[in-house]
Design a protein around this motif. Structure first.
Motif, PDB file in Angstrom:
ATOM      1  N   TYR A   1       0.838  -1.209   0.000  1.00  0.00           N
ATOM      2  CA  TYR A   1       0.000   0.000   0.000  1.00  0.00           C
ATOM      3  C   TYR A   1       0.868   1.252   0.000  1.00  0.00           C
ATOM      4  CZ  TYR A   1      -3.056   3.639   1.972  1.00  0.00           C
ATOM      5  OH  TYR A   1      -3.748   4.801   2.212  1.00  0.00           O
TER       6      TYR A   1
ATOM      7  N   VAL B   1      -7.162  -7.347  -1.212  1.00  0.00           N
ATOM      8  CA  VAL B   1      -6.621  -6.178  -1.913  1.00  0.00           C
ATOM      9  C   VAL B   1      -6.777  -6.354  -3.422  1.00  0.00           C
ATOM     10  CG1 VAL B   1      -4.465  -4.993  -2.497  1.00  0.00           C
ATOM     11  CG2 VAL B   1      -5.008  -5.458  -0.101  1.00  0.00           C
TER      12      VAL B   1
ATOM     13  N   TYR C   1      -7.611  -1.483  -1.594  1.00  0.00           N
ATOM     14  CA  TYR C   1      -7.071  -1.209  -0.258  1.00  0.00           C
ATOM     15  C   TYR C   1      -8.101  -0.565   0.678  1.00  0.00           C
ATOM     16  CZ  TYR C   1      -2.355  -2.310  -1.884  1.00  0.00           C
ATOM     17  OH  TYR C   1      -1.245  -2.958  -2.353  1.00  0.00           O
TER      18      TYR C   1
END
Length: 402
Positions: free
Chosen positions: A241, A366, A371
């Motif tokens: 991320y 994800v 996310y």
């Protein structure tokens, strides 16, 4: 400044010499497991395994950890923590050296399973040893010192590992890992032999309660599995991320992750000492720690400001600093009513199971939902863990009144 320094040093006072030796042995052992952070890179780059192959190998890694932890607990209750720790360290050293010769998929699956089976037998034995070498009033701080050793080991290990790979290649990692485990075993023989070590808290239970029949401990186990599942996202989905969504460089990701270990090293012992002096319920403190970890995920969805990443990491770190030592201390305290090895094994298994499911589920979510959805889900899951701990509070209160 001088007063702050003396106050910091004072938080370490009163811990037994044996606990310090056990911390050093743990530091050597954890710093030595340099293969682990580089395992996926080694498997794909050097052995040319596909990503699904690497995924299956990591599953065998987790399965070996679960079975090893369970077996370590059983053996600790039967033959004692000292013998289990010694055999585990020596066996792990030998197996790490041999693992470099596993070149096929099947051989590596079997090899990593055996390594973790032997290596993680050390964990419940070490926790029981920690309990024996600590005065009752020092147990939480003793656990915190061990955590400092583990954090230092995990911080130093990858750095040293990177130097070894650059200098002599991946094979050097296996040799250094093996040698450090054997060195830790010899140090154990030298300083913590039963004839030399001083036992400060002997627990003998006439009619021990099985951890597997302890309702309250099972509720605690579920909460710890949720905590582990949530916390481990910071070692799989979160770095991705940072890189993919927040566009951080690898160096920036490393610095942000390193902030976690550095902050723990500086502030965990004073924080635990302060919280202990406030005489709060361990269960409430664990719940508060898990709540902070939950909030660390949801805040990331609030703003695109890059500073929120530091706030999120800080919330997670403080939550971890509170939840881990007090959950460990709760397990040690609860273990006094039964087979200590069995209790400490079940506590460690909660996190081993988290390893099996957390990384894979997080990655899949994800990939399918993104996310933002994943962070919302993880937050709700963590809050469910907080709710589970409040159920535990009610069960413990009912136990006390009967």
């Amino acid at each position: 400044m001088k007063k702050l320094y003396h106050n910091y040093i004072d938080t370490f006072r009163g811990l037994s010499l044996e606990v310090w030796w056990l911390s050093l042995i743990t530091l050597i052992n954890r710093a030595g497991t340099m293969v682990i952070p580089f395992l996926s890179i080694y498997l794909s780059d050097s052995l040319n395994f596909t990503l699904p192959d690497v995924g299956w190998i990591m599953t065998f890694f987790g399965l070996g950890s679960v079975l090893g932890t369970w077996m370590g607990g059983k053996l600790t209750d039967k033959i004692g923590y000292y013998k289990v720790m010694l055999v585990s360290l020596l066996g792990t050293g030998i197996l790490f050296v041999l693992l470099q010769f596993a070149k096929t998929f099947e051989a590596f699956c079997a090899g990593i399973f055996l390594v973790m089976l032997v290596a993680d037998a050390f964990r419940p034995a070490m926790f029981v040893a920690l309990s024996a070498y600590s005065k009752p009033e020092n147990k939480t701080r003793s656990v915190t010192l061990i955590r400092l050793a583990i954090n230092l080991g995990f911080s130093a290990g990858p750095a040293i590992g990177g130097v070894i790979i650059t200098g002599i290649g991946y094979q050097g990692l296996f040799w250094v890992d093996g040698i450090t485990c054997v060195l830790a075993a010899f140090l154990l023989l030298k300083v913590l032999h039963p004839k030399k070590a001083k036992i400060l808290d002997v627990v003998k239970v006439e009619n021990p309660v099985s951890a597997y029949k302890d309702k309250a401990f099972w509720i605690f186990f579920i909460a710890m599995f949720i905590f582990g599942f949530t916390f481990l996202q910071y070692f799989s989905t979160m770095p991705l991320y940072y890189k993919e969504v927040r566009l951080l460089t690898v160096l920036e990701v490393g610095l942000l992750m390193g902030f976690n270990g550095f902050f723990i090293f500086l502030f965990e012992m004073p924080l635990i000492n302060w919280l202990e002096n406030m005489k709060n319920s361990k269960t409430k403190l664990i719940a508060f720690g898990l709540f902070l970890v939950a909030i660390s995920f949801i805040v990331l969805n609030f703003t695109s400001w890059v500073g929120i990443l530091i706030i999120g990491m800080l919330l997670m770190t403080i939550g971890e600093m509170i939840a881990f030592p007090f959950s460990n201390a709760f397990a040690v305290e609860r273990a006094k009513k039964g087979n200590q090895g069995e209790y400490m094994a079940l506590y460690a298994i909660a996190f081993s199971l988290s390893h099996i499911f957390s990384h894979n589920v997080g990655m899949q979510m994800v990939d399918k939902y993104g996310y933002e959805f994943t962070w919302n889900f993880i937050t709700i899951l963590a809050l469910l863990g907080v709710f589970t701990l409040f159920i535990l509070l009610k069960v413990l209160k009912k136990e006390k009144n009967t």
